[in-house]
Design an enzyme around this catalytic site. Structure first.
Site, mmCIF file in Angstrom:
data_model
loop_
_atom_site.group_PDB
_atom_site.id
_atom_site.type_symbol
_atom_site.label_atom_id
_atom_site.label_comp_id
_atom_site.label_asym_id
_atom_site.label_seq_id
_atom_site.Cartn_x
_atom_site.Cartn_y
_atom_site.Cartn_z
ATOM 1 N N THR A 16 0.804 -1.221 0.000
ATOM 2 C CA THR A 16 0.000 0.000 0.000
ATOM 3 C C THR A 16 0.836 1.270 0.000
ATOM 4 O O THR A 16 0.483 2.259 -0.646
ATOM 5 C CB THR A 16 -0.898 -0.010 1.257
ATOM 6 O OG1 THR A 16 -1.671 -1.200 1.227
ATOM 7 C CG2 THR A 16 -1.813 1.183 1.306
ATOM 8 N N SER A 61 2.168 -8.119 -0.614
ATOM 9 C CA SER A 61 2.988 -8.970 0.256
ATOM 10 C C SER A 61 2.348 -10.334 0.515
ATOM 11 O O SER A 61 3.006 -11.235 1.029
ATOM 12 C CB SER A 61 3.339 -8.266 1.564
ATOM 13 O OG SER A 61 2.265 -8.268 2.452
ATOM 14 N N GLN A 281 -0.387 -20.293 21.504
ATOM 15 C CA GLN A 281 -1.366 -19.521 20.723
ATOM 16 C C GLN A 281 -1.552 -18.125 21.292
ATOM 17 O O GLN A 281 -2.112 -17.252 20.625
ATOM 18 C CB GLN A 281 -2.735 -20.217 20.776
ATOM 19 C CG GLN A 281 -2.776 -21.527 20.096
ATOM 20 C CD GLN A 281 -4.132 -22.206 20.201
ATOM 21 O OE1 GLN A 281 -5.146 -21.578 20.455
ATOM 22 N NE2 GLN A 281 -4.137 -23.501 19.999
ATOM 23 N N CYS A 282 -1.150 -17.944 22.556
ATOM 24 C CA CYS A 282 -1.304 -16.613 23.161
ATOM 25 C C CYS A 282 -0.363 -15.642 22.447
ATOM 26 O O CYS A 282 0.716 -16.022 22.010
ATOM 27 C CB CYS A 282 -0.937 -16.645 24.640
ATOM 28 S SG CYS A 282 -1.948 -17.777 25.583
HETATM 29 N N1 ASP Z 1 -2.201 -6.219 0.988
HETATM 30 C C1 ASP Z 1 -1.173 -5.241 1.259
HETATM 31 C C2 ASP Z 1 0.142 -5.989 1.361
HETATM 32 O O1 ASP Z 1 0.438 -6.554 2.377
HETATM 33 C C3 ASP Z 1 -1.472 -4.493 2.487
HETATM 34 C C4 ASP Z 1 -0.431 -3.461 2.845
HETATM 35 O O2 ASP Z 1 0.371 -3.049 2.036
HETATM 36 O O3 ASP Z 1 -0.422 -3.031 3.984
HETATM 37 O O4 ASP Z 1 0.873 -5.997 0.402
#
Ligand code: ASP
Length: 348
Positions: A16, A61, A281-282
């Site tokens: 993003t 990602s 898991q915590c």
């Molecule tokens: N879906 C995006 C990614 O992880 C979300 C972000 O960039 O925060 O590539």
């Protein structure tokens, strides 16, 4: 290189942060990082030498893979002598996995590698991206009084907190405050000043050169227990062809059902050479297998403790160690030792 001018290489992988709004269509698009200064003119005020490299095409990602981690390590290794530090712009979704992987791959790291990203694109009005990017650059260039890097570690900087990368988890899909390091305090906090915590920051041995590593073996799985989990399902997971290691997410301080079929399946798997690592898991806290009968029987079945490891660190560390062709005994021993600050071993 101009002597004494701080220098930072920004590597944009995708996500993003690197998007801007197309003024004509209103759609979010990746922007060309060659034009970084046009989009973030604030960077000029640093008087740093800032260069950038971008993945082509940039990746969300969710598509991150060990081959991309290897590419990042190659870029850092190739440019290592020419920059004071590195900033990796990365989607937030798998940033903690990448940070953990890089912490194992960059042995003897003596320069900062700071991952950051944002929840809102850098080209939007309320973006958190500019703040994250600008502070990450400042941290990547920061030196202490002896002229060495202030933070010679792989870190995530997000929303005012600098965290050891292999201790982080993404915990929020909405808020700017998206990452936490539950089991290790922040290495720095950014307010009016950036306040570093030198006592918490790892210090490299200056006599050792950077040793990059590239290999991973992905024959691993993360298995989360829940009340009612079926025998057939665990049986099939533990018999998947080629499976070499399991991160077992247990209850509380490392506890699991006491049913005989369950323990027998785990014992059979460890006897077949599958490495099973117990993490909780915590979000916070540490596995203590000796504490309750339910944990002790896991230990007796050959399961090893992952201590206070995050799932991201445990699974990337296993893939890393398996990729280097170590013996079962060596992998078990290294999973129980601290390689890059990813676990705290406590004697209870
Ligand atoms: N879906 C995006 C990614 O992880 C979300 C972000 O960039 O925060 O590539």
């Amino acid at each position: 290189m101009i002597e004494n001018t701080p220098s930072v290489l920004i590597i944009y992988t995708g996500g993003t942060i690197g998007m801007i709004e197309n003024p004509e269509t209103g759609a979010l698009e990746n922007f060309n990082f060659d034009h970084l200064l046009e989009h973030v003119p604030e960077l000029k005020r640093f008087n740093y030498r800032i260069l950038s490299y971008q993945f082509n095409p940039p990746i969300d990602s969710s598509d991150m893979e060990p081959s991309f981690w290897a590419k990042l390590v190659k870029i850092i290794n190739y440019n290592y002598e020419h920059f004071d530090g590195f900033v990796i712009l990365h989607g937030t979704d798998t940033m903690s996995y990448t940070a953990a992987a890089l912490s194992f791959m960059l042995e003897n790291l003596s320069k900062p590698v700071i991952l950051t990203g944002s929840q809102l694109p850098i080209g939007t009005l309320r973006t958190d991206g500019k703040e994250n990017l600008i502070t990450a650059i400042e941290i990547a260039a920061a030196k202490n009084s002896s002229g060495t890097a202030m933070v010679p570690e792989v870190c995530i900087f997000f929303e005012n907190h600098l965290m050891r990368g292999n201790r982080t988890c993404k915990i929020n899909a909405e808020n700017f405050n998206a990452f936490r390091s539950f089991n290790y305090p922040p290495l720095a906090r950014a307010g009016i000043h950036i306040k570093y915590e030198p006592g918490l920051i790892r210090q490299p041995d200056p006599s050792k050169p950077l040793k990059p590593h590239y290999l991973f073996d992905t024959n691993v799985v993360i298995l989360t227990l829940f009340p009612g989990i079926q025998q057939e399902i665990i049986t099939s997971v533990l018999h998947v062809q080629g499976l070499k290691a399991v991160v077992l997410k247990t209850f509380g301080s490392g506890n699991a059902p006491q049913k005989a079929w369950f323990i027998n399946l785990l014992r059979d798997a460890t006897e077949r050479g599958i490495i099973i690592v117990n993490i909780t898991q915590c979000s916070s806290g540490i596995v203590e297998m000796e504490r309750y009968e339910t944990g002790l029987q896991l230990l007796q079945a050959g399961v090893i403790s992952g201590y206070d490891s995050t799932p991201e660190a445990a699974v990337t560390k296993l893939m890393f160690l398996l990729g280097h062709g170590l013996s079962n005994a060596e992998i078990r021993q290294r999973m129980n030792s601290n390689m890059a600050g990813e676990i705290t071993k406590r004697i209870f």
